[in-house]
Design an enzyme around this catalytic site. Structure first.
Site, PDB file in Angstrom:
ATOM      1  N   ASN A   6       0.912  -1.280   0.028  1.00 43.50           N
ATOM      2  CA  ASN A   6       0.026  -0.066   0.008  1.00 43.50           C
ATOM      3  C   ASN A   6       0.923   1.240  -0.023  1.00 43.50           C
ATOM      4  O   ASN A   6       1.558   1.739   0.939  1.00 43.50           O
ATOM      5  CB  ASN A   6      -0.798  -0.035   1.343  1.00 43.50           C
ATOM      6  CG  ASN A   6      -1.817   1.331   1.472  1.00 43.50           C
ATOM      7  OD1 ASN A   6      -1.829   2.067   0.535  1.00 43.50           O
ATOM      8  ND2 ASN A   6      -2.292   1.507   2.827  1.00 43.50           N
ATOM      9  N   LYS A   8       0.166   4.186  -0.445  1.00 44.41           N
ATOM     10  CA  LYS A   8      -0.365   5.377   0.340  1.00 44.41           C
ATOM     11  C   LYS A   8      -0.387   6.673  -0.551  1.00 44.41           C
ATOM     12  O   LYS A   8      -0.611   6.601  -1.738  1.00 44.41           O
ATOM     13  CB  LYS A   8       0.033   5.701   1.687  1.00 44.41           C
ATOM     14  CG  LYS A   8       0.055   4.343   2.632  1.00 44.41           C
ATOM     15  CD  LYS A   8       0.112   4.641   4.049  1.00 44.41           C
ATOM     16  CE  LYS A   8       0.094   3.358   4.739  1.00 44.41           C
ATOM     17  NZ  LYS A   8       0.155   3.454   6.197  1.00 44.41           N
ATOM     18  N   HIS A  84      -9.345   1.129   4.887  1.00 39.68           N
ATOM     19  CA  HIS A  84      -7.959   1.524   5.530  1.00 39.68           C
ATOM     20  C   HIS A  84      -8.456   2.280   6.799  1.00 39.68           C
ATOM     21  O   HIS A  84      -8.981   3.383   6.490  1.00 39.68           O
ATOM     22  CB  HIS A  84      -7.053   2.209   4.434  1.00 39.68           C
ATOM     23  CG  HIS A  84      -5.604   1.873   5.200  1.00 39.68           C
ATOM     24  ND1 HIS A  84      -5.115   3.040   6.106  1.00 39.68           N
ATOM     25  CD2 HIS A  84      -4.639   1.067   5.067  1.00 39.68           C
ATOM     26  CE1 HIS A  84      -3.924   2.722   6.485  1.00 39.68           C
ATOM     27  NE2 HIS A  84      -3.539   1.411   5.842  1.00 39.68           N
ATOM     28  N   GLU A  86      -6.582   4.622   7.858  1.00 36.31           N
ATOM     29  CA  GLU A  86      -6.348   6.254   7.329  1.00 36.31           C
ATOM     30  C   GLU A  86      -7.823   6.905   6.781  1.00 36.31           C
ATOM     31  O   GLU A  86      -8.005   8.105   7.061  1.00 36.31           O
ATOM     32  CB  GLU A  86      -5.009   6.381   6.779  1.00 36.31           C
ATOM     33  CG  GLU A  86      -3.971   6.137   7.609  1.00 36.31           C
ATOM     34  CD  GLU A  86      -2.776   5.649   6.585  1.00 36.31           C
ATOM     35  OE1 GLU A  86      -2.801   5.718   5.547  1.00 36.31           O
ATOM     36  OE2 GLU A  86      -1.866   5.181   7.162  1.00 36.31           O
ATOM     37  N   GLU A 150      -5.021  -4.911  10.489  1.00 36.84           N
ATOM     38  CA  GLU A 150      -4.251  -3.886  10.919  1.00 36.84           C
ATOM     39  C   GLU A 150      -4.672  -2.953  12.088  1.00 36.84           C
ATOM     40  O   GLU A 150      -5.358  -2.141  12.037  1.00 36.84           O
ATOM     41  CB  GLU A 150      -4.397  -2.903   9.631  1.00 36.84           C
ATOM     42  CG  GLU A 150      -3.843  -3.382   8.268  1.00 36.84           C
ATOM     43  CD  GLU A 150      -3.269  -2.517   7.423  1.00 36.84           C
ATOM     44  OE1 GLU A 150      -2.207  -2.687   6.965  1.00 36.84           O
ATOM     45  OE2 GLU A 150      -3.937  -1.420   7.065  1.00 36.84           O
ATOM     46  N   GLY A 156       2.581   2.572  10.625  1.00 37.92           N
ATOM     47  CA  GLY A 156       3.572   3.431  10.548  1.00 37.92           C
ATOM     48  C   GLY A 156       4.265   3.890  11.794  1.00 37.92           C
ATOM     49  O   GLY A 156       4.961   4.765  11.857  1.00 37.92           O
ATOM     50  N   SER A 186       3.321  -1.931  10.039  1.00 37.99           N
ATOM     51  CA  SER A 186       4.863  -2.049  10.483  1.00 37.99           C
ATOM     52  C   SER A 186       5.471  -3.363   9.940  1.00 37.99           C
ATOM     53  O   SER A 186       6.308  -3.928  10.850  1.00 37.99           O
ATOM     54  CB  SER A 186       5.483  -1.559  11.896  1.00 37.99           C
ATOM     55  OG  SER A 186       5.063  -0.185  12.114  1.00 37.99           O
TER      56      SER A 186
HETATM   57  P1  PGA Z   1       3.068   0.428   7.626  1.00 35.09           P
HETATM   58  O1  PGA Z   1       1.671   0.444   6.903  1.00 35.09           O
HETATM   59  O2  PGA Z   1       3.657  -0.741   7.203  1.00 35.09           O
HETATM   60  O3  PGA Z   1       3.861   1.411   6.940  1.00 35.09           O
HETATM   61  O4  PGA Z   1       2.876   0.339   8.942  1.00 35.09           O
HETATM   62  C1  PGA Z   1       0.769  -0.473   6.788  1.00 35.09           C
HETATM   63  C2  PGA Z   1      -0.476   0.007   6.224  1.00 35.09           C
HETATM   64  O5  PGA Z   1      -0.946   1.134   6.671  1.00 35.09           O
HETATM   65  O6  PGA Z   1      -1.333  -0.681   5.446  1.00 35.09           O
END
Ligand code: PGA
Length: 225
Positions: A6, A8, A84, A86, A150, A156, A186
């Site tokens: 992903n 983003k 997601h 976010e 997640e 992140g 992560s």
């Molecule tokens: P990250 O993000 O691996 O940077 O923690 C995962 C995600 O949001 O899908």
């Protein structure tokens, strides 16, 4: 095993081309890359399955800033992430809109990676199971639906869930829904093997570490172990 990257809001069209020039996906693992909308066309046809990061529930209409499943299909995109954290956190996504987006994408023939996961507060107050039950309950039953667990506190942050925490959540999700379940939050080359070795972990949804062709390849290779 499925490993999805992903991106983003990273990588415009020229950086997308540069990524694929350098990326050599290993055989034997399903690899998906999810670039921003403007970069999708450059990603299609580069030997890897391409998903969008979101999709609208209507075929067309007065929805400024949105993209429909039909438009993604026309471009050769094969699926979309929905829900997601976010999107839930910053853009008002709810369980209901996540379900509508997933249904529309599946109806149009796309695959779906539907994200679920508890926040730090929800885990600390013992509500992880309740949250996961609520988020999973609305998701359609469909052979092209994949769930990504997640935990929001792990995204992140570098605070990866321990393999035991991931396994416990995945087992719960699998008791509620028949879909494969990816772990996200992560995931890095040095923790990917251990996470994906858990019985109910069927792959990974990778954010930051999917932006670099070498580290993303290393995580894809970890899925083969
Ligand atoms: P990250 O993000 O691996 O940077 O923690 C995962 C995600 O949001 O899908």
């Amino acid at each position: 095993m499925l490993v999805a990257g992903n991106w983003k809001m990273f990588k415009g069209p020229s950086e997308t081309v540069a990524f694929f020039d350098a990326f050599d996906p290993p055989l034997g693992v399903d690899v998906v890359v999810c670039p921003p909308y403007v970069s999708l066309a450059r990603a299609v046809g580069r030997g890897v399955t391409v998903y969008a990061q979101n999709v609208h529930w209507d075929a067309e209409g007065a929805y400024t800033g949105e993209i429909s499943a039909r438009m993604l299909v026309e471009l050769g995109v094969e699926g979309a992430i929905v829900g997601h954290s976010e999107r839930r956190q910053y853009f008002g996504e709810t369980d209901e809109t996540v379900a509508r987006r997933a249904e529309a994408a599946l109806d149009a023939g796309l695959g779906v990676i539907a994200c679920v996961g508890e926040t730090d507060d929800e885990r600390a107050s013992g509500r992880t199971e309740e949250v996961l039950r609520r988020q999973v309950a609305v998701l359609p039953r469909h052979e092209r639906l994949v769930i990504a667990y997640e935990p929001v506190w792990a995204i992140g942050t570098g605070r990866t869930a321990t393999p035991a925490i991931a396994q416990e959540a995945h087992a719960l999700i699998k008791s509620l829904h028949r879909a494969p379940v990816l772990y996200g939050g992560s995931v890095k080359p040095d923790n990917a093997v251990e996470l994906m070795a858990q019985t109910d972990v069927d792959g990974a949804l990778v954010g930051g570490a999917s932006l670099d062709p070498e580290s993303f390849r290393a995580i894809c290779v970890a899925a083969l172990v």
